[in-house]
Design an enzyme around this catalytic site. Structure first.
Site, PDB file in Angstrom:
ATOM      1  N   SER A  32       0.819  -1.206   0.000  1.00  0.00           N
ATOM      2  CA  SER A  32       0.000   0.000   0.000  1.00  0.00           C
ATOM      3  C   SER A  32       0.857   1.261   0.000  1.00  0.00           C
ATOM      4  CB  SER A  32      -0.967  -0.035   1.182  1.00  0.00           C
ATOM      5  OG  SER A  32      -1.904   1.005   1.099  1.00  0.00           O
ATOM      6  N   ASP A  40      -2.335   6.182  -4.079  1.00  0.00           N
ATOM      7  CA  ASP A  40      -1.154   5.479  -3.582  1.00  0.00           C
ATOM      8  C   ASP A  40      -0.754   4.352  -4.535  1.00  0.00           C
ATOM      9  OD1 ASP A  40      -3.300   3.848  -3.004  1.00  0.00           O
ATOM     10  OD2 ASP A  40      -2.630   3.307  -0.997  1.00  0.00           O
ATOM     11  N   ASP A  84      -0.989   1.110  -4.785  1.00  0.00           N
ATOM     12  CA  ASP A  84      -1.955   0.093  -5.206  1.00  0.00           C
ATOM     13  C   ASP A  84      -3.323   0.695  -5.520  1.00  0.00           C
ATOM     14  OD1 ASP A  84      -2.447   0.706  -2.576  1.00  0.00           O
ATOM     15  OD2 ASP A  84      -2.832  -1.351  -1.933  1.00  0.00           O
ATOM     16  N   ASP A 105      -5.746   2.097  -3.960  1.00  0.00           N
ATOM     17  CA  ASP A 105      -6.975   1.911  -3.203  1.00  0.00           C
ATOM     18  C   ASP A 105      -7.302   3.156  -2.375  1.00  0.00           C
ATOM     19  OD1 ASP A 105      -4.959   1.596  -1.333  1.00  0.00           O
ATOM     20  OD2 ASP A 105      -5.764  -0.246  -0.452  1.00  0.00           O
TER      21      ASP A 105
END
Length: 572
Positions: A145, A304, A306, A308
């Site tokens: 993340s 970010d 990833d 999400d």
């Protein structure tokens, strides 16, 4: 097994891996580092695994990935027919992410479980969507993340597209613990393809359907077409997986004037332009601010690695930039969804929103004003995913929106995790609505505060690394649990929620919280303020959440500062 024995065992077991041996040899005269790497195994919980890259049991490396994947495979093979539905695997731009994803796929194939491996980096929400879209039994995402570049991680998703819950995580963990590192082998890649066990997911197989579904979440598509070309937006993917899907969704709904921060456009595992690739960190916006001033943009988006999480900065009337908090973004989106659907006559009578217990109470006020039920869950978007499934299974409620204060938002049911693509499109729509009214997104936030009261939320993270840090975190929670404060900053504690015991105690009376057990303490204070303490599930930190409200912004901020100072003493 003591740390030196474990260290020597790794030197023996992985003697053929030159990189691993070199990493281990480099610490042979550093007993503290050896202890940190071998005093425990990297934990696998409901958020999967996350840790610093390196050799050792307590580090992220290909051997921990292989072992976790074999544990997952054996867990799934308890029902062989269902396991044949396969596992979807995605990864982001971090160090070793593609390597770990490939290893995971080939371990699954070796165990006889089909693997669907994306051909390039993809966001978390695309993986969540793909699990359901392909009718897979599970999913894996290799990502850490928003953590610093030395981290990587491994998250497991169930067939509903949400991260696995505590029961499944415990079952997988038990198998992992009983699995030797040396028992985890890979099938040859060409053999896996020839046997039909390894399937590579190309650019069109999932992406097009996902984008088409996200477009259906537009609430006023005609507004986007009318105003989309008038809005100037700067976007940065911070070297991550959002670059392609976020730009695509904005373009396809009519947001044509999007400038991308070139220095942060392409994948970079070192995230060399930022200290941390986290849209919560103002430093992540430095280059975006510069570009926005050059092109005259009024809004900045950042996702970010990833994709999400979504961060947003808005230009104020005086020309300066204001970063919105995750709570503010969540409340702006929630208010827009509910108010617009109400005007359209489309607000369902059984509408529901969901947020984590550490997210702002302002959202409860907003829902109450529209007659919409607000449900609260423990921290972790998997619990919001569980509520969505519960609503669908029982028909009790229609899900409208879910969010966490940590910059995670979702308005769909076809994805069951935070969705930075979905959120980018929606906040762009809100910005268009504001533009049509002749106001800014910042003005909209102020309007909401003026209507419902001023809410201020702060999070304090205290880093406690290593074995000693873990011990100290347990001590802090035990001390607070055994002797809870009766007042904080002169405000009476009106109730204590102990989520580990599963009870809320007020006026000497105890009632169940109705949520799963978790090591979290929540102190309700007079006036609707509250303080929450919880150890992080993915980082060596203990977190303190401080929430205040007042009639004016100045009073709410002053009260928050005073309460925060008093609350930090609880951690000392």
């Amino acid at each position: 097994m003591d740390v030196q024995t474990a260290y020597q065992q790794w030197l023996k077991d992985f003697a053929a891996d030159a990189d691993t041996i070199a990493d281990l040899k480099a610490i042979e005269n550093d007993p503290a580092e050896i202890e940190d790497r071998f005093y425990t195994e990297l934990s696998f919980g409901t958020a999967g695994m996350r840790g610093v890259l390196g050799a050792g049991m307590n580090r992220m490396n290909r051997y921990n990935v292989r072992r976790a994947t074999k544990g997952l495979a054996k867990y799934l093979l308890q029902n062989p027919a269902e396991a044949q539905r396969g596992v979807v695997i995605a990864y982001d731009s971090r160090r070793c992410s593609d390597e770990f994803a490939r290893d995971a796929a080939l371990v699954l194939c070796q165990e006889g479980v089909p693997a669907y491996l994306f051909d390039a980096l993809r966001p978390v929400p695309v993986l969540s969507y793909a699990v359901r879209h392909l009718n897979a039994i599970a999913g894996i995402v290799v990502t850490a993340s928003h953590n610093p570049p030395q981290y990587n991680g491994y998250k497991v998703y169930g067939e509903d597209g949400a991260q696995v819950g505590p029961e499944a995580a415990d079952g997988i963990t038990a198998i992992i613990r009983a699995t030797a590192y040396t028992d985890c082998t890979l099938m040859d890649e060409e053999e896996a393809k020839a046997k039909g066990l390894l399937k590579i997911i190309g650019a069109k197989e999932v992406d097009d359907d996902y984008i088409a579904e996200v477009k259906t979440l537009c609430i006023q598509p005609e507004l986007l077409k009318e105003e989309g070309g008038k809005l100037s937006i700067v976007y940065t993917p911070i070297h991550g997986s959002g670059n392609v899907p976020v730009r695509r969704i904005l373009k396809e709904v009519g947001i044509s004037n999007v400038s991308v921060v070139k220095e942060q456009e392409l994948p970079d595992p070192n995230f060399s332009t930022v200290k941390v690739p986290n849209p919560e960190d103002p430093g992540a916006f430095t280059l975006a601010f510069k570009l926005a001033d050059e092109v005259g943009a009024t809004v900045i988006f950042a996702t970010d690695p990833d994709c999400d999480r979504l961060g947003v900065a808005v230009r104020k009337a005086d020309g300066n930039w204001q970063l919105l908090t995750g709570n503010q973004i969540g409340c702006v989106l929630l208010h827009y969804i509910l108010s617009t659907k109400q005007k359209q006559g489309k607000l369902p009578t059984n509408g529901a929103a969901v947020k984590s217990i550490v997210s702002t109470s302002l959202a409860n006020r907003i829902c109450e004003s529209f007659g919409v039920d607000m449900f609260e869950t423990l921290t972790g978007f998997k619990f919001i995913g569980e509520k969505i499934q519960q609503f669908q299974d029982t028909g009790s409620h229609t899900f409208l929106f879910g969010f966490e204060e940590s910059y995670g938002f979702l308005s769909s049911t076809f994805v069951r995790d935070k969705d930075g693509v979905n959120a980018s499109m929606l906040i762009a729509e809100v910005a268009c609505a504001c533009h049509a009214e002749g106001i800014t997104l910042y003005d909209r936030v102020q309007q909401i505060f003026q209507q419902y009261g001023y809410y201020v939320e702060k999070v304090v993270s205290k880093t406690l690394p290593g074995k000693d840090g873990l011990t100290r975190m347990k001590e802090i929670m035990k001390e607070l649990r055994d002797t809870p404060p009766t007042e904080i900053c002169g405000m009476k504690v009106t109730a204590v929620r102990d989520y580990l015991k599963g009870v809320r105690v007020a006026d000497g009376k105890s009632e169940p919280t109705g949520l799963p057990t978790s090591d979290v303490l929540y102190f309700e204070l007079e006036g609707g303020c509250w303080v929450c303490v919880r150890p992080s599930g993915t980082e060596p930190k203990i977190k303190l959440y401080v929430n205040t409200n007042a009639k004016t912004q100045a009073d709410a901020e002053k009260l928050n500062e005073e309460l925060r100072e008093a609350s930090e003493k609880l951690l000392d």
